[in-house]
Design an enzyme around this catalytic site. Structure first.
Site, short mmCIF file in Angstrom:
data_model
loop_
_atom_site.label_atom_id
_atom_site.label_comp_id
_atom_site.label_asym_id
_atom_site.label_seq_id
_atom_site.Cartn_x
_atom_site.Cartn_y
_atom_site.Cartn_z
N ASN A 95 37.07 27.68 41.06
CA ASN A 95 37.23 28.77 40.10
C ASN A 95 38.03 29.85 40.83
O ASN A 95 37.46 30.65 41.56
CB ASN A 95 35.88 29.31 39.64
CG ASN A 95 36.06 30.41 38.60
OD1 ASN A 95 37.18 30.89 38.37
ND2 ASN A 95 34.97 30.80 37.95
N ARG B 113 27.12 42.30 37.46
CA ARG B 113 27.95 43.13 36.58
C ARG B 113 28.38 42.27 35.39
O ARG B 113 28.46 41.05 35.51
CB ARG B 113 29.22 43.63 37.28
CG ARG B 113 29.01 44.48 38.50
CD ARG B 113 28.80 45.95 38.12
NE ARG B 113 28.76 46.81 39.30
CZ ARG B 113 27.73 46.92 40.14
NH1 ARG B 113 26.65 46.21 39.92
NH2 ARG B 113 27.77 47.74 41.17
N HIS C 280 36.11 27.57 34.74
CA HIS C 280 36.01 28.98 34.36
C HIS C 280 34.70 29.18 33.61
O HIS C 280 34.37 28.41 32.70
CB HIS C 280 37.20 29.40 33.49
CG HIS C 280 38.48 29.27 34.23
ND1 HIS C 280 38.82 30.15 35.23
CD2 HIS C 280 39.44 28.33 34.18
CE1 HIS C 280 39.97 29.75 35.76
NE2 HIS C 280 40.36 28.65 35.14
N ALA D 54 40.80 35.56 39.01
CA ALA D 54 42.06 36.15 38.52
C ALA D 54 43.29 35.47 39.12
O ALA D 54 44.36 35.46 38.49
CB ALA D 54 42.08 37.64 38.83
N ARG E 211 40.12 34.93 25.31
CA ARG E 211 40.27 36.26 25.90
C ARG E 211 41.75 36.69 25.87
O ARG E 211 42.54 36.16 25.10
CB ARG E 211 39.67 36.24 27.31
CG ARG E 211 38.18 35.87 27.30
CD ARG E 211 37.56 35.89 28.67
NE ARG E 211 37.54 37.24 29.23
CZ ARG E 211 37.24 37.52 30.50
NH1 ARG E 211 36.93 36.53 31.34
NH2 ARG E 211 37.24 38.75 30.92
N PRO F 174 38.17 35.94 43.66
CA PRO F 174 37.77 37.34 43.75
C PRO F 174 36.77 37.79 42.68
O PRO F 174 36.90 37.42 41.52
CB PRO F 174 39.09 38.12 43.61
CG PRO F 174 40.08 37.14 43.13
CD PRO F 174 39.62 35.78 43.55
N ASN F 175 35.85 38.59 43.14
CA ASN F 175 34.83 39.26 42.33
C ASN F 175 33.68 38.34 41.91
O ASN F 175 32.69 38.82 41.37
CB ASN F 175 35.45 39.95 41.09
CG ASN F 175 36.43 41.02 41.49
OD1 ASN F 175 36.08 41.91 42.27
ND2 ASN F 175 37.66 40.95 41.00
N GLU G 240 39.06 22.33 37.87
CA GLU G 240 39.12 23.79 37.69
C GLU G 240 38.00 24.20 36.73
O GLU G 240 37.82 23.58 35.68
CB GLU G 240 40.49 24.12 37.09
CG GLU G 240 40.73 25.58 36.76
CD GLU G 240 42.12 25.78 36.13
OE1 GLU G 240 42.95 24.84 36.11
OE2 GLU G 240 42.36 26.90 35.64
N TYR H 191 29.85 37.04 31.84
CA TYR H 191 29.68 36.02 32.87
C TYR H 191 28.23 35.54 33.04
O TYR H 191 27.97 34.67 33.87
CB TYR H 191 30.23 36.52 34.21
CG TYR H 191 31.70 36.85 34.14
CD1 TYR H 191 32.64 35.84 33.92
CD2 TYR H 191 32.17 38.15 34.26
CE1 TYR H 191 33.99 36.12 33.83
CE2 TYR H 191 33.53 38.45 34.18
CZ TYR H 191 34.42 37.43 33.96
OH TYR H 191 35.76 37.70 33.87
#
Ligand code: CA2
Length: 145
Positions: A75, A19, A101, A78, A108, A11-12, A99, A24
């Site tokens: 990836n 954004r 990120h 969330a 974080r 998601p996103n 995986e 990112y």
């Protein structure tokens, strides 16, 4: 025949480059797709990139990879930190899973430090920006050679 790698995104990530560039970066998911396609061609791998904002959508992408791909780069965004369903789906996939990120999740919030997907992943890359996808692809080439 060229081996196929599915690159799955949660998601996103469709907003990548549009954004929060301070976290990112400025490059888009289309850039990730193009970079991986270019490198894949060099490595003799076919790549296909998918994105979903829905947990079930990602589960179904993993099911599709079972039929069509020899490796998964994922990836889960969330859902990394919450989804037993995605972990269960990945556990049905027989090939390598890496995986990725974009940000360094360990630098974080504490809730980003745990990953369900890491319980299945053969390797994890975090904090290397979108270059992490290409590094994962290089590792795939080694694992599938
Ligand atoms: O660092 C990563 O790649 C993450 O998987 C990104 C997720 C976050 O929840 C994980 O903890 C770490 C968030 C993806 C959101 O992507 C956006 C991209 C551009 C603008 C806004 C959100």
């Amino acid at each position: 025949m060229a081996k196929t790698i599915h690159i799955l995104n949660g998601p996103n990530l469709n907003l990548l480059g549009k954004r929060q560039p301070e976290i990112y970066g400025a490059e888009t998911l289309a850039d990730v797709e193009a970079n991986c396609a270019r490198l894949g061609a060099e490595l003799g791998l076919t790549t296909a990139l998918f994105q979903s904002n829905f947990e079930g959508g990602i589960v179904e992408m993993v099911h599709r990879a079972r039929d069509e791909a020899q490796g998964i780069i994922i990836n889960p965004a969330a859902y990394t930190h919450t989804s037993v369903a995605i972990l269960d789906a990945l556990n049905t996939f027989e090939g390598p899973v890496i995986e990725v990120h974009i940000s360094n999740v360990h630098k974080r919030e504490a809730f980003r430090h745990h990953s369900y997907v890491s319980l299945r992943a053969d390797g994890v890359i975090a904090g290397l920006g979108i270059q992490g996808y290409e590094l994962a692809l290089r590792r795939m080439a080694t694992l599938l050679a």
